[in-house]
Design a protein around this motif. Structure first.
Motif, PDB file in Angstrom:
ATOM      1  N   VAL A 184       0.835  -1.200   0.000  1.00 34.15           N
ATOM      2  CA  VAL A 184       0.000   0.000   0.000  1.00 34.15           C
ATOM      3  C   VAL A 184       0.870   1.251   0.000  1.00 34.15           C
ATOM      4  O   VAL A 184       0.598   2.222  -0.707  1.00 34.15           O
ATOM      5  N   ARG A 185       1.934   1.213   0.760  1.00 38.22           N
ATOM      6  CA  ARG A 185       2.845   2.366   0.821  1.00 38.22           C
ATOM      7  C   ARG A 185       3.466   2.653  -0.544  1.00 38.22           C
ATOM      8  O   ARG A 185       3.612   3.825  -0.928  1.00 38.22           O
ATOM      9  N   ARG A 186       3.800   1.612  -1.287  1.00 39.57           N
ATOM     10  CA  ARG A 186       4.402   1.826  -2.607  1.00 39.57           C
ATOM     11  C   ARG A 186       3.414   2.507  -3.558  1.00 39.57           C
ATOM     12  O   ARG A 186       3.780   3.431  -4.288  1.00 39.57           O
ATOM     13  N   VAL A 187       2.168   2.048  -3.544  1.00 40.00           N
ATOM     14  CA  VAL A 187       1.182   2.652  -4.441  1.00 40.00           C
ATOM     15  C   VAL A 187       0.877   4.085  -4.021  1.00 40.00           C
ATOM     16  O   VAL A 187       0.783   4.988  -4.855  1.00 40.00           O
ATOM     17  N   LEU A 188       0.741   4.307  -2.722  1.00 40.05           N
ATOM     18  CA  LEU A 188       0.458   5.655  -2.246  1.00 40.05           C
ATOM     19  C   LEU A 188       1.625   6.602  -2.530  1.00 40.05           C
ATOM     20  O   LEU A 188       1.419   7.797  -2.800  1.00 40.05           O
ATOM     21  N   GLY A 189       2.849   6.093  -2.490  1.00 40.61           N
ATOM     22  CA  GLY A 189       4.005   6.921  -2.826  1.00 40.61           C
ATOM     23  C   GLY A 189       3.946   7.398  -4.263  1.00 40.61           C
ATOM     24  O   GLY A 189       4.205   8.570  -4.558  1.00 40.61           O
ATOM     25  N   ALA A 190       3.592   6.479  -5.174  1.00 40.73           N
ATOM     26  CA  ALA A 190       3.457   6.864  -6.578  1.00 40.73           C
ATOM     27  C   ALA A 190       2.291   7.834  -6.767  1.00 40.73           C
ATOM     28  O   ALA A 190       2.376   8.790  -7.552  1.00 40.73           O
ATOM     29  N   LEU A 191       1.207   7.621  -6.017  1.00 42.78           N
ATOM     30  CA  LEU A 191       0.061   8.517  -6.087  1.00 42.78           C
ATOM     31  C   LEU A 191       0.439   9.916  -5.584  1.00 42.78           C
ATOM     32  O   LEU A 191       0.013  10.933  -6.149  1.00 42.78           O
ATOM     33  N   ARG A 192       1.247   9.953  -4.545  1.00 37.56           N
ATOM     34  CA  ARG A 192       1.712  11.244  -4.022  1.00 37.56           C
ATOM     35  C   ARG A 192       2.554  11.976  -5.058  1.00 37.56           C
ATOM     36  O   ARG A 192       2.419  13.200  -5.221  1.00 37.56           O
ATOM     37  N   ASP A 193       3.388  11.248  -5.772  1.00 38.45           N
ATOM     38  CA  ASP A 193       4.194  11.891  -6.824  1.00 38.45           C
ATOM     39  C   ASP A 193       3.284  12.517  -7.888  1.00 38.45           C
ATOM     40  O   ASP A 193       3.531  13.630  -8.353  1.00 38.45           O
ATOM     41  N   ASP A 194       2.232  11.780  -8.277  1.00 38.94           N
ATOM     42  CA  ASP A 194       1.289  12.325  -9.259  1.00 38.94           C
ATOM     43  C   ASP A 194       0.567  13.548  -8.696  1.00 38.94           C
ATOM     44  O   ASP A 194       0.329  14.532  -9.410  1.00 38.94           O
ATOM     45  N   LEU A 195       0.211  13.477  -7.419  1.00 38.16           N
ATOM     46  CA  LEU A 195      -0.476  14.597  -6.790  1.00 38.16           C
ATOM     47  C   LEU A 195       0.421  15.830  -6.722  1.00 38.16           C
ATOM     48  O   LEU A 195      -0.049  16.965  -6.898  1.00 38.16           O
ATOM     49  N   ASP A 196       1.705  15.606  -6.505  1.00 41.32           N
ATOM     50  CA  ASP A 196       2.644  16.735  -6.499  1.00 41.32           C
ATOM     51  C   ASP A 196       2.672  17.437  -7.848  1.00 41.32           C
ATOM     52  O   ASP A 196       2.778  18.666  -7.925  1.00 41.32           O
ATOM     53  N   VAL A 197       2.597  16.666  -8.927  1.00 44.12           N
ATOM     54  CA  VAL A 197       2.554  17.260 -10.263  1.00 44.12           C
ATOM     55  C   VAL A 197       1.308  18.122 -10.415  1.00 44.12           C
ATOM     56  O   VAL A 197       1.348  19.240 -10.949  1.00 44.12           O
ATOM     57  N   VAL A 198       0.173  17.622  -9.938  1.00 44.42           N
ATOM     58  CA  VAL A 198      -1.075  18.369 -10.015  1.00 44.42           C
ATOM     59  C   VAL A 198      -0.986  19.646  -9.176  1.00 44.42           C
ATOM     60  O   VAL A 198      -1.379  20.737  -9.622  1.00 44.42           O
ATOM     61  N   LEU A 199      -0.474  19.523  -7.967  1.00 42.99           N
ATOM     62  CA  LEU A 199      -0.353  20.695  -7.105  1.00 42.99           C
ATOM     63  C   LEU A 199       0.553  21.753  -7.725  1.00 42.99           C
ATOM     64  O   LEU A 199       0.257  22.952  -7.670  1.00 42.99           O
ATOM     65  N   ASP A 200       1.636  21.309  -8.321  1.00 41.48           N
ATOM     66  CA  ASP A 200       2.542  22.257  -8.970  1.00 41.48           C
ATOM     67  C   ASP A 200       1.839  22.982 -10.118  1.00 41.48           C
ATOM     68  O   ASP A 200       1.958  24.207 -10.266  1.00 41.48           O
ATOM     69  N   ALA A 201       1.086  22.221 -10.925  1.00 40.34           N
ATOM     70  CA  ALA A 201       0.371  22.836 -12.046  1.00 40.34           C
ATOM     71  C   ALA A 201      -0.667  23.836 -11.548  1.00 40.34           C
ATOM     72  O   ALA A 201      -0.801  24.937 -12.088  1.00 40.34           O
ATOM     73  N   LEU A 202      -1.396  23.466 -10.503  1.00 41.80           N
ATOM     74  CA  LEU A 202      -2.411  24.372  -9.972  1.00 41.80           C
ATOM     75  C   LEU A 202      -1.785  25.605  -9.333  1.00 41.80           C
ATOM     76  O   LEU A 202      -2.325  26.722  -9.441  1.00 41.80           O
ATOM     77  N   ASP A 203      -0.638  25.405  -8.663  1.00 43.02           N
ATOM     78  CA  ASP A 203       0.058  26.566  -8.090  1.00 43.02           C
ATOM     79  C   ASP A 203       0.438  27.559  -9.179  1.00 43.02           C
ATOM     80  O   ASP A 203       0.284  28.771  -9.018  1.00 43.02           O
ATOM     81  N   ARG A 204       0.924  27.037 -10.301  1.00 42.74           N
ATOM     82  CA  ARG A 204       1.344  27.931 -11.383  1.00 42.74           C
ATOM     83  C   ARG A 204       0.152  28.629 -12.033  1.00 42.74           C
ATOM     84  O   ARG A 204       0.224  29.811 -12.369  1.00 42.74           O
ATOM     85  N   LEU A 205      -0.944  27.900 -12.189  1.00 40.42           N
ATOM     86  CA  LEU A 205      -2.133  28.524 -12.759  1.00 40.42           C
ATOM     87  C   LEU A 205      -2.744  29.546 -11.807  1.00 40.42           C
ATOM     88  O   LEU A 205      -3.213  30.609 -12.232  1.00 40.42           O
TER      89      LEU A 205
END
Length: 379
Positions: A236-257
């Motif tokens: 579960v930790r491995r999948v959530l880690g990858a999900l967190r990486d994807d979420l970081d990409v989204v957060l970065d995009a939203l921060d820039r917008l």
């Protein structure tokens, strides 16, 4: 009914949702089911529901034992049952497999007679009162292969007899698989639903089917899920880690917008700015979700099938939904899937009927002629 290959008595240890459902499925097929649970009242309830009879010291030795105990004690209960019944095959229904298998091995249990299993079935509500004889119908049931093929076949016969489909996976492969298809979705649903605790009432009042779909399983039992997530922590930790990486990409995009920079369209015009690529990042996320969703098996485990949706306004009165289904039957169109959404403040619901695309126009026309209000979908 197909002849039952499972021969009793079958001992079911644990009379919660899964154990009682196993008992019901077997008892309705004439198999002698012996019920055991640390709680006498739990056994009595399962008995009254028709899942079997309370086990006694005078019963003949079971041929098969199904352990439906909580995940954190499954290994110990399996080891105890193996020791108590030296001629019985023992299986379980826990949602994690590597941990219990390791616990049984550490206690010196006979691994040739232990066949770990896990039905991919359940409900938001737990306990015997939520049990159903058809809970496993058409559902996959993982059976971990063992050294004794006769023992594995006995468990596969049980699985087939109660309507499920046996799927062979190693314990490690199972735990990795359920991390992404079951355990992480539970965490995600709980995280989204938790945001509603402090949301303004007027915001929650706007909740539609999308929110209900995402948070449906958030009503699950916290105590049970602490055990499940703890027992499968590493996958579960491995999948959530990858999900967190994807979420970081989204957060970065939203921060820039949100920072007021130009989006991709502005950049194309030569404006540039801090938000360059942000829109593309969000689009890529949604597109990746489309690709992943397209891999989810369709009806009866078949490859995904694109269905057409016919939306019908259904008065919120007794018998109206049944009348709609009856009309569909008379029209001769099979219902592939159904989603029902109630309109806030209105005494009607919207029934989204999924049908094969070739039947959509005929169904819309026929239902309209029968007086139903049909909202046509774009073709």
């Amino acid at each position: 009914m197909t002849p039952t290959r499972t021969r009793g008595p079958v001992r079911v240890v644990g009379t919660g949702l899964l154990g009682t459902s196993v008992g019901l499925a077997l008892a309705t097929r004439g198999v002698d089911v012996l019920l055991a649970d640390p709680s006498p009242s739990a056994v009595a309830l399962a008995r009254d529901l028709g899942a079997g009879r309370p086990a006694t010291d005078d019963d003949p030795p079971p041929a098969l034992v199904v352990v439906a105990a909580p995940p954190d004690v499954t290994g110990d209960v399996v080891a105890d049952e193996l020791a108590r019944w030296p001629d019985a095959v023992v299986t379980d229904v826990a949602s994690v497999k590597a941990g219990p298998l390791r616990q049984v091995a550490d206690r010196g249990g006979d691994l040739a007679r232990y066949v770990p299993g896990h039905p991919l079935a359940g409900r938001e509500r737990g306990g015997a009162v939520a049990a159903r004889a058809d809970l496993f119908a058409g559902r996959p049931w993982v059976v971990v292969p063992g050294a004794d093929q006769a023992a594995v076949r006995r468990v596969e016969d049980l699985v087939t007899d109660i309507g499920a489909t046996p799927v062979a996976l190693s314990a490690a492969a199972h735990d990795e698989a359920v991390a992404i298809v079951s355990h992480v979705p539970q965490v995600a649903a709980s995280l989204v639903a938790a945001r509603l605790r402090d949301a303004p009432a007027e915001a929650v009042a706007l909740a539609g089917q999308g929110l209900r779909d995402v948070t449906r399983i958030a009503a699950s039992d916290p105590a049970l899920w602490v055990q499940i997530l703890g027992g499968n922590a590493a996958p579960v930790r491995r999948v959530l880690g990858a999900l967190r990486d994807d979420l970081d990409v989204v957060l970065d995009a939203l921060d820039r917008l949100a920072g007021g920079g130009a989006d991709d369209a502005g950049a194309a015009a030569g404006d540039g700015g801090p938000a360059v690529g942000a829109s593309a990042a969000l689009a890529a996320l949604v597109a990746a979700g489309n690709d992943g969703h397209a891999r989810i098996p369709g009806k009866h485990g078949a490859p995904p099938t694109p269905y057409a949706v016919v939306t019908v306004v259904v008065p919120d009165r007794p018998g109206e939904l049944g009348r709609l289904f009856s009309d569909m039957g008379e029209i001769g169109v099979n219902l592939e899937d159904l989603r029902l959404e109630h309109s806030p403040g209105q005494p009607v619901g919207l029934a989204e009927l999924s049908v094969v695309p070739a039947a959509r126009e005929r169904l819309e026309t026929a239902l309209s002629h029968r007086g139903w209000v049909v909202h046509s979908s774009p073709r």
